[in-house]
Design a protein around this motif. Structure first.
Motif, PDB file in Angstrom:
ATOM      1  N   HIS A 169      28.643  34.111  76.260  1.00  0.00           N
ATOM      2  CA  HIS A 169      29.115  33.406  77.360  1.00  0.00           C
ATOM      3  C   HIS A 169      28.319  32.139  77.133  1.00  0.00           C
ATOM      4  CE1 HIS A 169      26.428  35.190  79.140  1.00  0.00           C
ATOM      5  NE2 HIS A 169      25.993  34.667  80.035  1.00  0.00           N
ATOM      6  N   MET A 170      27.014  32.166  75.900  1.00  0.00           N
ATOM      7  CA  MET A 170      26.324  31.276  75.873  1.00  0.00           C
ATOM      8  C   MET A 170      26.360  30.759  74.510  1.00  0.00           C
ATOM      9  SD  MET A 170      23.540  31.557  78.788  1.00  0.00           S
ATOM     10  CE  MET A 170      22.813  29.998  78.573  1.00  0.00           C
ATOM     11  N   GLY A 171      26.699  30.322  74.086  1.00  0.00           N
ATOM     12  CA  GLY A 171      26.790  30.407  72.608  1.00  0.00           C
ATOM     13  C   GLY A 171      26.832  29.293  72.382  1.00  0.00           C
ATOM     14  N   GLN A 172      26.071  28.419  71.008  1.00  0.00           N
ATOM     15  CA  GLN A 172      26.268  27.131  70.357  1.00  0.00           C
ATOM     16  C   GLN A 172      25.968  27.106  69.132  1.00  0.00           C
ATOM     17  OE1 GLN A 172      24.878  25.633  72.981  1.00  0.00           O
ATOM     18  NE2 GLN A 172      24.773  23.232  71.729  1.00  0.00           N
ATOM     19  N   LEU A 173      26.929  25.839  68.852  1.00  0.00           N
ATOM     20  CA  LEU A 173      27.371  25.310  67.266  1.00  0.00           C
ATOM     21  C   LEU A 173      26.342  24.258  67.060  1.00  0.00           C
ATOM     22  CD1 LEU A 173      28.953  25.075  64.429  1.00  0.00           C
ATOM     23  CD2 LEU A 173      30.312  24.349  65.630  1.00  0.00           C
ATOM     24  N   GLU A 174      25.987  24.293  66.096  1.00  0.00           N
ATOM     25  CA  GLU A 174      24.500  22.692  65.570  1.00  0.00           C
ATOM     26  C   GLU A 174      25.410  22.952  64.027  1.00  0.00           C
ATOM     27  OE1 GLU A 174      20.245  23.526  65.925  1.00  0.00           O
ATOM     28  OE2 GLU A 174      20.776  23.865  68.005  1.00  0.00           O
ATOM     29  N   LEU A 175      26.406  21.196  63.826  1.00  0.00           N
ATOM     30  CA  LEU A 175      25.889  20.997  62.769  1.00  0.00           C
ATOM     31  C   LEU A 175      25.340  19.531  62.101  1.00  0.00           C
ATOM     32  CD1 LEU A 175      30.282  20.502  62.855  1.00  0.00           C
ATOM     33  CD2 LEU A 175      29.333  22.085  61.931  1.00  0.00           C
ATOM     34  N   ASN A 176      24.603  19.444  61.023  1.00  0.00           N
ATOM     35  CA  ASN A 176      24.229  19.115  60.232  1.00  0.00           C
ATOM     36  C   ASN A 176      24.734  18.330  59.110  1.00  0.00           C
ATOM     37  OD1 ASN A 176      22.042  20.489  61.604  1.00  0.00           O
ATOM     38  ND2 ASN A 176      21.739  18.556  61.497  1.00  0.00           N
ATOM     39  N   LEU A 177      25.337  17.093  58.914  1.00  0.00           N
ATOM     40  CA  LEU A 177      26.486  16.414  58.075  1.00  0.00           C
ATOM     41  C   LEU A 177      25.493  15.283  57.558  1.00  0.00           C
ATOM     42  CD1 LEU A 177      29.641  15.959  59.837  1.00  0.00           C
ATOM     43  CD2 LEU A 177      28.939  18.175  59.015  1.00  0.00           C
ATOM     44  N   SER A 178      25.541  15.236  55.947  1.00  0.00           N
ATOM     45  CA  SER A 178      25.269  14.447  54.816  1.00  0.00           C
ATOM     46  C   SER A 178      25.677  14.423  53.543  1.00  0.00           C
ATOM     47  CB  SER A 178      23.513  15.051  54.973  1.00  0.00           C
ATOM     48  OG  SER A 178      23.506  16.337  53.275  1.00  0.00           O
ATOM     49  N   GLN A 179      25.278  13.275  52.811  1.00  0.00           N
ATOM     50  CA  GLN A 179      26.276  13.267  51.824  1.00  0.00           C
ATOM     51  C   GLN A 179      27.585  13.088  52.111  1.00  0.00           C
ATOM     52  OE1 GLN A 179      24.829  16.176  48.628  1.00  0.00           O
ATOM     53  NE2 GLN A 179      23.047  15.309  49.811  1.00  0.00           N
TER      54      GLN A 179
ATOM     55  N   THR B 252      26.590  16.585  65.286  1.00  0.00           N
ATOM     56  CA  THR B 252      26.409  17.103  67.135  1.00  0.00           C
ATOM     57  C   THR B 252      26.194  18.790  67.354  1.00  0.00           C
ATOM     58  OG1 THR B 252      28.871  16.940  67.660  1.00  0.00           O
ATOM     59  CG2 THR B 252      28.458  17.680  65.790  1.00  0.00           C
ATOM     60  N   SER B 253      26.524  18.721  68.022  1.00  0.00           N
ATOM     61  CA  SER B 253      26.129  20.165  68.655  1.00  0.00           C
ATOM     62  C   SER B 253      27.465  20.645  69.974  1.00  0.00           C
ATOM     63  CB  SER B 253      24.501  20.481  69.584  1.00  0.00           C
ATOM     64  OG  SER B 253      24.727  19.839  70.926  1.00  0.00           O
ATOM     65  N   PHE B 254      28.303  21.906  70.227  1.00  0.00           N
ATOM     66  CA  PHE B 254      28.919  22.313  70.678  1.00  0.00           C
ATOM     67  C   PHE B 254      28.634  23.309  71.401  1.00  0.00           C
ATOM     68  CE2 PHE B 254      33.105  24.272  71.141  1.00  0.00           C
ATOM     69  CZ  PHE B 254      32.971  23.210  71.876  1.00  0.00           C
ATOM     70  N   SER B 255      28.800  23.317  73.013  1.00  0.00           N
ATOM     71  CA  SER B 255      28.335  24.628  73.489  1.00  0.00           C
ATOM     72  C   SER B 255      29.797  25.987  73.580  1.00  0.00           C
ATOM     73  CB  SER B 255      28.296  24.567  74.697  1.00  0.00           C
ATOM     74  OG  SER B 255      27.052  23.899  75.081  1.00  0.00           O
ATOM     75  N   VAL B 256      29.775  26.769  73.466  1.00  0.00           N
ATOM     76  CA  VAL B 256      30.767  28.049  73.295  1.00  0.00           C
ATOM     77  C   VAL B 256      30.543  28.526  74.491  1.00  0.00           C
ATOM     78  CG1 VAL B 256      32.208  29.300  72.430  1.00  0.00           C
ATOM     79  CG2 VAL B 256      31.061  28.001  70.834  1.00  0.00           C
ATOM     80  N   THR B 257      31.231  28.461  75.787  1.00  0.00           N
ATOM     81  CA  THR B 257      31.574  29.553  77.257  1.00  0.00           C
ATOM     82  C   THR B 257      32.620  30.324  76.891  1.00  0.00           C
ATOM     83  OG1 THR B 257      32.587  27.444  78.426  1.00  0.00           O
ATOM     84  CG2 THR B 257      30.629  27.723  78.076  1.00  0.00           C
ATOM     85  N   ASP B 258      33.622  30.663  76.113  1.00  0.00           N
ATOM     86  CA  ASP B 258      34.412  31.217  76.104  1.00  0.00           C
ATOM     87  C   ASP B 258      34.371  33.327  75.445  1.00  0.00           C
ATOM     88  OD1 ASP B 258      35.940  30.073  77.568  1.00  0.00           O
ATOM     89  OD2 ASP B 258      36.976  29.166  75.889  1.00  0.00           O
TER      90      ASP B 258
ATOM     91  N   LYS C 171      27.675  17.379  53.025  1.00  0.00           N
ATOM     92  CA  LYS C 171      27.190  18.945  52.612  1.00  0.00           C
ATOM     93  C   LYS C 171      26.755  19.138  54.167  1.00  0.00           C
ATOM     94  CE  LYS C 171      23.584  19.771  49.828  1.00  0.00           C
ATOM     95  NZ  LYS C 171      21.914  19.517  49.685  1.00  0.00           N
ATOM     96  N   VAL C 172      27.081  20.726  54.486  1.00  0.00           N
ATOM     97  CA  VAL C 172      27.320  20.965  55.796  1.00  0.00           C
ATOM     98  C   VAL C 172      26.097  21.747  56.191  1.00  0.00           C
ATOM     99  CG1 VAL C 172      29.138  22.131  57.975  1.00  0.00           C
ATOM    100  CG2 VAL C 172      30.163  20.637  55.827  1.00  0.00           C
ATOM    101  N   ARG C 173      25.536  21.401  57.018  1.00  0.00           N
ATOM    102  CA  ARG C 173      25.055  22.738  57.782  1.00  0.00           C
ATOM    103  C   ARG C 173      25.427  23.531  58.970  1.00  0.00           C
ATOM    104  NH1 ARG C 173      19.835  23.524  60.325  1.00  0.00           N
ATOM    105  NH2 ARG C 173      18.595  25.594  59.555  1.00  0.00           N
ATOM    106  N   SER C 174      25.810  24.768  59.297  1.00  0.00           N
ATOM    107  CA  SER C 174      26.255  25.350  59.909  1.00  0.00           C
ATOM    108  C   SER C 174      25.151  26.415  60.534  1.00  0.00           C
ATOM    109  CB  SER C 174      27.520  25.838  59.902  1.00  0.00           C
ATOM    110  OG  SER C 174      27.272  26.977  59.279  1.00  0.00           O
ATOM    111  N   SER C 175      24.948  26.107  61.503  1.00  0.00           N
ATOM    112  CA  SER C 175      24.649  26.961  63.217  1.00  0.00           C
ATOM    113  C   SER C 175      25.029  27.389  63.943  1.00  0.00           C
ATOM    114  CB  SER C 175      23.239  26.188  62.558  1.00  0.00           C
ATOM    115  OG  SER C 175      21.599  27.428  63.697  1.00  0.00           O
ATOM    116  N   MET C 176      24.579  29.152  64.319  1.00  0.00           N
ATOM    117  CA  MET C 176      25.936  29.762  65.193  1.00  0.00           C
ATOM    118  C   MET C 176      24.660  30.657  65.543  1.00  0.00           C
ATOM    119  SD  MET C 176      30.111  29.302  64.115  1.00  0.00           S
ATOM    120  CE  MET C 176      29.626  30.123  62.629  1.00  0.00           C
ATOM    121  N   TYR C 177      24.681  30.651  66.957  1.00  0.00           N
ATOM    122  CA  TYR C 177      23.731  31.565  67.651  1.00  0.00           C
ATOM    123  C   TYR C 177      23.717  31.604  69.146  1.00  0.00           C
ATOM    124  CZ  TYR C 177      21.503  26.983  68.975  1.00  0.00           C
ATOM    125  OH  TYR C 177      20.439  25.845  69.759  1.00  0.00           O
TER     126      TYR C 177
END
Length: 439
Positions: free
Chosen positions: A46-56, A122-128, A148-154
């Motif tokens: 219920h406290m998830g987070q997605l972070e995206l870093n876009l380049s090029q 950009t970041s996005f919160s996941v509550t479900d 180029k997409v750097r995705s980080s989920m935790y």
């Protein structure tokens, strides 16, 4: 529209058959006009987070006079159920783009992208709580995208201020692997004690068994550290290299051990026949291929272009190896059956025959359980309990190691040669009844 539906179906298949992976992932998209590209998968709490870093980031559109609608290009999160709903909505004509559906979570669309920036975050919160797949959607025809997409989920723990980069169903894996490492370390110590006390009756195969147990323990230790670093930081920090190395030697040594025991090498006969050597010549190179496939799958990610192909290669090679190691056991059973009828030692050979039959059945059960049952368990289990398939596989492997070690342990007084005439007669009668039953 047919092409879009086909691509959506491919994504559904990927969502269904791919286990959740957890680490920071970097993906490069180069002049790709595909409408749907799955990037990564993760089990959120219920406290998830997605972070995206876009380049090029770059767009290529054939019509210079017309600007593409970038609100139809972006990232979304979806579950398997929500993606099936999207597929149905597109099929029914209710929507034309997955980004239009309310069934998915909209993360970011490129109409909000600032072209003056070299990098975009950009970041996005996941509550479900659920298992989500990160998908890049491009619903503009003929538009090609490079980036180029750097995705980080935790998952985030507010009390401890701790980021957990392992999927919700696999966060316990470091502890599980370390627990089994301790068990195999204890087994190695017990086996060393047995070899020391029974050193006069120990054969080369028994020392090879020790090497297999030690390699298994080291493999589990490296996997513990690998998953621990991923859990804390999102990357393995080099432990994945050691894990692959010990996985390679562990896989080869285990299959080689099964073949050697199946042939009766060292404790029944001091040499291998040509056909038995050929089995090893088949199994060892195939294990090399299987480990290469494992490395590619692990490093490329679940949705890489070649991941599906390498998964098929791995499964095919694994099945061939599993079938190949059964032949030496069958040959030993056949030879022992013939010897029991001809050399006058029916009871001795009947006991050996019974042991090899048991080993044949155990090998088949081990292969079936770890390749079929464990996969089925991983498929049907909720994302929160994906660790159960790992525990099941490790328990089955541990039981197989213990059975093998106990039944083929060194013995000072070999019961095969301590049989009286009555046991010989009973064994001969049993073999006679067996021949009548086969007829």
């Amino acid at each position: 529209m047919v092409q879009v539906r086909l691509q959506l179906l491919i994504v559904v298949a990927a969502l269904f058959f791919t286990a959740a992976v957890a680490e920071i992932r970097v993906t490069e998209i180069r002049s790709d006009g595909v409408s749907t590209i799955p990037l990564d998968e993760f089990g959120f709490t219920h406290m998830g987070q997605l972070e995206l870093n876009l380049s090029q980031v770059a767009f290529s559109y054939p019509s210079a006079s017309t600007k593409p609608d970038l609100s139809q290009v972006g990232f979304l999160l979806c579950t398997l159920e929500s993606w099936i709903q999207v597929l149905k909505q597109i099929t029914d004509g209710k929507i034309t783009c997955s980004l239009e559906s309310v069934a998915v979570k909209h993360v970011f669309t490129f109409d909000k992208f600032d072209k003056s920036q070299d990098d975009f975050y950009t970041s996005f919160s996941v509550t479900d709580p659920s298992q989500f797949t990160l998908v890049f959607a491009n619903c503009v025809r003929k538009l090609k995208v490079s980036m180029k997409v750097r995705s980080s989920m935790y998952n985030f723990d507010a009390k401890t201020n701790f980021r957990d980069y392992l999927s919700a169903g696999k966060t316990n894996l470091p502890s599980i692997y370390f627990f089994f490492f301790l068990i195999y370390s204890a087994l190695a110590g017990i086996w060393i004690y047995i070899l020391y006390n029974k050193r006069l009756s120990a054969f080369r195969i028994h020392f090879f068994m020790l090497a297999v147990v030690i390699l298994k323990a080291l493999n589990l230790l490296c996997e513990t550290e690998d998953k621990s670093f991923i859990k804390r930081t999102g990357t393995a920090h080099g432990w994945d290299v050691l894990f692959y190395i010990f996985s390679f030697f562990k896989g080869i040594s285990l299959f080689t051990l099964i073949v050697l025991i199946g042939t009766g090498w060292s404790f029944l006969k001091p040499y291998l026949q040509d056909k038995e050597k050929k089995v090893l010549m088949i199994v060892i190179p195939l294990q090399v291929i299987a480990n290469v496939a494992q490395v590619v799958i692990g490093e490329a990610g679940p949705f890489a272009h070649d991941s599906y192909t390498w998964k098929q290669v791995f499964l095919l090679v694994d099945v061939i190896c599993c079938c190949a190691v059964l032949f030496p056991i069958v040959w030993s059973i056949k030879n022992l059956r013939e010897a029991a009828r001809t050399d006058g030692k029916a009871a001795v050979n009947l006991m050996k025959l019974t042991l090899f039959r048991q080993y044949y059945i155990i090998v088949i059960c081990y292969i079936y359980f770890t390749r079929v049952i464990v996969y089925a368990l991983e498929t049907i289990t909720s994302y929160r309990y994906q660790w159960t398939s790992v525990v099941a596989a490790e328990l089955a492997t541990l039981a197989f190691y213990i059975f093998t070690g106990y039944n083929f342990r060194p013995k000072v007084h070999n019961p095969y040669f301590a049989l009286d005439d009555e046991e010989e007669e009973a064994a001969a009668e049993a073999l006679k009844l067996e021949d009548e039953f086969e007829l």
